[in-house]
Design a protein around this motif. Structure first.
Motif, PDB file in Angstrom:
ATOM      1  N   PHE A 260      44.340  32.211  37.185  1.00  0.00           N
ATOM      2  CA  PHE A 260      43.554  31.294  36.180  1.00  0.00           C
ATOM      3  C   PHE A 260      42.287  31.842  35.673  1.00  0.00           C
ATOM      4  CE2 PHE A 260      40.911  27.200  35.604  1.00  0.00           C
ATOM      5  CZ  PHE A 260      41.659  26.914  34.520  1.00  0.00           C
ATOM      6  N   ILE A 261      41.371  32.438  36.586  1.00  0.00           N
ATOM      7  CA  ILE A 261      40.330  33.040  35.952  1.00  0.00           C
ATOM      8  C   ILE A 261      40.543  34.182  34.885  1.00  0.00           C
ATOM      9  CG2 ILE A 261      38.306  34.788  36.563  1.00  0.00           C
ATOM     10  CD1 ILE A 261      38.178  33.068  39.287  1.00  0.00           C
ATOM     11  N   HIS A 262      41.533  35.061  35.126  1.00  0.00           N
ATOM     12  CA  HIS A 262      41.878  36.147  34.285  1.00  0.00           C
ATOM     13  C   HIS A 262      42.649  35.593  33.028  1.00  0.00           C
ATOM     14  CE1 HIS A 262      41.826  39.076  38.197  1.00  0.00           C
ATOM     15  NE2 HIS A 262      40.545  38.958  37.354  1.00  0.00           N
ATOM     16  N   SER A 263      43.046  34.552  33.379  1.00  0.00           N
ATOM     17  CA  SER A 263      43.792  33.962  31.759  1.00  0.00           C
ATOM     18  C   SER A 263      42.640  33.597  31.032  1.00  0.00           C
ATOM     19  CB  SER A 263      44.660  33.056  32.070  1.00  0.00           C
ATOM     20  OG  SER A 263      44.013  31.660  32.646  1.00  0.00           O
ATOM     21  N   ASN A 264      41.602  33.110  31.560  1.00  0.00           N
ATOM     22  CA  ASN A 264      40.462  32.682  30.712  1.00  0.00           C
ATOM     23  C   ASN A 264      39.492  33.790  30.182  1.00  0.00           C
ATOM     24  OD1 ASN A 264      40.037  29.648  30.502  1.00  0.00           O
ATOM     25  ND2 ASN A 264      41.048  30.078  32.305  1.00  0.00           N
ATOM     26  N   GLY A 265      39.958  35.058  30.567  1.00  0.00           N
ATOM     27  CA  GLY A 265      39.130  36.618  29.981  1.00  0.00           C
ATOM     28  C   GLY A 265      37.961  36.732  30.759  1.00  0.00           C
ATOM     29  N   LEU A 266      37.971  36.055  32.023  1.00  0.00           N
ATOM     30  CA  LEU A 266      36.660  36.378  32.981  1.00  0.00           C
ATOM     31  C   LEU A 266      37.177  37.107  34.231  1.00  0.00           C
ATOM     32  CD1 LEU A 266      35.763  32.468  32.986  1.00  0.00           C
ATOM     33  CD2 LEU A 266      34.665  34.394  31.740  1.00  0.00           C
ATOM     34  N   LYS A 267      36.155  37.774  34.839  1.00  0.00           N
ATOM     35  CA  LYS A 267      36.296  38.729  35.810  1.00  0.00           C
ATOM     36  C   LYS A 267      36.170  37.977  37.268  1.00  0.00           C
ATOM     37  CE  LYS A 267      35.471  42.858  33.581  1.00  0.00           C
ATOM     38  NZ  LYS A 267      34.798  44.324  33.760  1.00  0.00           N
ATOM     39  N   PHE A 268      36.622  38.561  38.508  1.00  0.00           N
ATOM     40  CA  PHE A 268      36.865  37.977  39.766  1.00  0.00           C
ATOM     41  C   PHE A 268      36.183  38.782  40.562  1.00  0.00           C
ATOM     42  CE2 PHE A 268      39.592  35.232  42.801  1.00  0.00           C
ATOM     43  CZ  PHE A 268      38.608  34.481  43.256  1.00  0.00           C
ATOM     44  N   ILE A 269      35.123  38.751  41.659  1.00  0.00           N
ATOM     45  CA  ILE A 269      34.523  39.411  42.293  1.00  0.00           C
ATOM     46  C   ILE A 269      34.548  39.061  43.862  1.00  0.00           C
ATOM     47  CG2 ILE A 269      33.439  40.807  40.690  1.00  0.00           C
ATOM     48  CD1 ILE A 269      30.935  39.565  41.891  1.00  0.00           C
ATOM     49  N   TRP A 270      34.591  39.981  44.950  1.00  0.00           N
ATOM     50  CA  TRP A 270      34.633  39.597  46.382  1.00  0.00           C
ATOM     51  C   TRP A 270      33.388  40.491  46.996  1.00  0.00           C
ATOM     52  CZ3 TRP A 270      38.476  41.212  50.651  1.00  0.00           C
ATOM     53  CH2 TRP A 270      38.160  40.344  51.684  1.00  0.00           C
ATOM     54  N   ILE A 271      32.660  40.057  48.029  1.00  0.00           N
ATOM     55  CA  ILE A 271      31.819  40.954  48.822  1.00  0.00           C
ATOM     56  C   ILE A 271      31.908  40.537  50.417  1.00  0.00           C
ATOM     57  CG2 ILE A 271      29.507  41.533  48.768  1.00  0.00           C
ATOM     58  CD1 ILE A 271      28.936  40.191  46.206  1.00  0.00           C
ATOM     59  N   PRO A 272      33.068  40.997  50.844  1.00  0.00           N
ATOM     60  CA  PRO A 272      33.253  40.721  52.471  1.00  0.00           C
ATOM     61  C   PRO A 272      32.525  41.715  53.235  1.00  0.00           C
ATOM     62  CG  PRO A 272      34.752  42.516  51.386  1.00  0.00           C
ATOM     63  CD  PRO A 272      34.119  41.986  50.069  1.00  0.00           C
ATOM     64  N   TYR A 273      32.306  41.183  54.520  1.00  0.00           N
ATOM     65  CA  TYR A 273      31.562  41.839  55.511  1.00  0.00           C
ATOM     66  C   TYR A 273      32.569  42.417  56.478  1.00  0.00           C
ATOM     67  CZ  TYR A 273      32.143  37.554  58.507  1.00  0.00           C
ATOM     68  OH  TYR A 273      32.749  36.777  59.265  1.00  0.00           O
ATOM     69  N   ALA A 274      32.451  43.411  56.918  1.00  0.00           N
ATOM     70  CA  ALA A 274      33.309  43.847  58.255  1.00  0.00           C
ATOM     71  C   ALA A 274      32.539  44.842  59.034  1.00  0.00           C
ATOM     72  CB  ALA A 274      34.463  44.728  57.448  1.00  0.00           C
ATOM     73  N   ARG A 275      31.728  44.360  59.999  1.00  0.00           N
ATOM     74  CA  ARG A 275      30.924  45.248  60.749  1.00  0.00           C
ATOM     75  C   ARG A 275      31.670  45.882  61.895  1.00  0.00           C
ATOM     76  NH1 ARG A 275      28.308  44.525  65.455  1.00  0.00           N
ATOM     77  NH2 ARG A 275      28.788  42.629  65.744  1.00  0.00           N
TER      78      ARG A 275
END
Length: 297
Positions: free
Chosen positions: A146-161
């Motif tokens: 849905f985000i990409h179909s609106n010409g927008l980008k999608f990001i994620w910032i996970p933690y993994a200690r």
């Protein structure tokens, strides 16, 4: 090359208040993009996200966007999609998104349609979110499409200690191409230990170098971590109990040092957590320029 700075907002009962104040000009001197997200607070073993929750995703997303874009009107912005409720450590929707809250949140943000909306940030940070059934893969795919179909980008910032990074969901999620960019949080700044198959072990500089190499090999990006500890010695830095900002600066500067030692340069894209004071960035730029020959950002 692009830099992403995390800009926090907190719900005061009527609006989402910027924790940086009206700092767009100063912020833009450091970062290419703002990641606008709700402030967080620990509740027991869980987390709450401090932005309005009415149960109506469209209304809540629209309100958050209105308040963010009243402060940030020139810098391009990624708007958070909050996972946790405002006053209780429960998700805003079922893991399968059956109530449609998160899709409606996106619709609400898009309804504002500012020219500087660049995309969205998925706020659930757990690198085990699929494994732990915190979110269903199908809803992430739906949100991404849905985000990409609106010409927008999608990001994620996970933690993994953890040393056992291959046992997280990060590589699987990267392979699905749901997110345009994934920035991994090493958590080296915050913790003196790192999890391993043998339990907690010292989180040494060599461990950080191994982490940077893993991020590089996985075609991922790094989340840089520092906070007010580099100013006052009183923050969340692993050395803050010693009340020494210089030690905190060294720990935060190790992120730059490790990238240079492993790669010979900084990652092409980087996300920055810096608490709620841009003085953190000014101090780290000065420290890294003096000790490592280049700016922190």
């Amino acid at each position: 090359m692009a830099t992403f700075g995390l800009w926090y907002f907190r719900w005061d009962g009527e609006r989402n208040v910027s924790l940086l104040g009206n700092a767009e000009e100063e912020f833009g001197g450091f970062f290419d993009y703002a990641v606008a997200l709700p402030a967080r607070r620990k509740v027991g073993d869980g987390v709450v996200e401090l932005t309005q929750y009415t149960g109506d995703g469209f209304l809540d997303g629209k309100k958050f966007a209105e308040d963010v874009f009243s402060i940030i009107d020139r810098i391009q912005v990624y708007i958070a999609i909050p996972y946790w409720k405002y006053n209780t450590a429960l998700p805003r929707d079922a893991p399968a998104g059956t109530r449609g809250y998160w899709v409606e949140w996106i619709r609400g943000v898009i309804s504002i349609a500012p020219s500087n909306l660049k995309g969205f940030y998925w706020s659930l940070e757990s690198a085990w979110m699929l494994h732990d059934n915190l979110i269903n893969a199908n809803i992430l795919k739906q949100l991404s499409n849905f985000i990409h179909s609106n010409g927008l980008k999608f990001i994620w910032i996970p933690y993994a200690r953890t040393r056992e990074r291959d046992n997280t969901d990060i590589h699987q999620i990267y392979g699905e191409h749901w997110f345009n960019y994934i920035f991994v949080q090493p958590n080296y700044y915050f913790s003196p230990t790192i999890n391993s198959a043998q339990g907690e072990v010292p989180y040494t500089y060599d461990e950080l170098e191994d982490y940077v190499d893993w991020i590089l090999e996985g075609q991922l990006y790094i989340a840089m971590e520092a906070d007010e500890g580099v100013i006052t010695g009183c923050g969340n830095c692993r050395k803050c109990t010693l009340n020494s900002p210089e030690l905190c600066k060294k720990i935060a500067g190790d992120y730059i040092r490790a990238q240079k030692d492993v790669m010979g340069k900084k990652f092409y894209h980087r996300a920055y957590y810096f608490g709620t004071s841009l003085t953190v960035i000014s101090e780290m730029n000065r420290y890294c320029k003096n000790t490592l020959g280049e700016n922190y950002v």
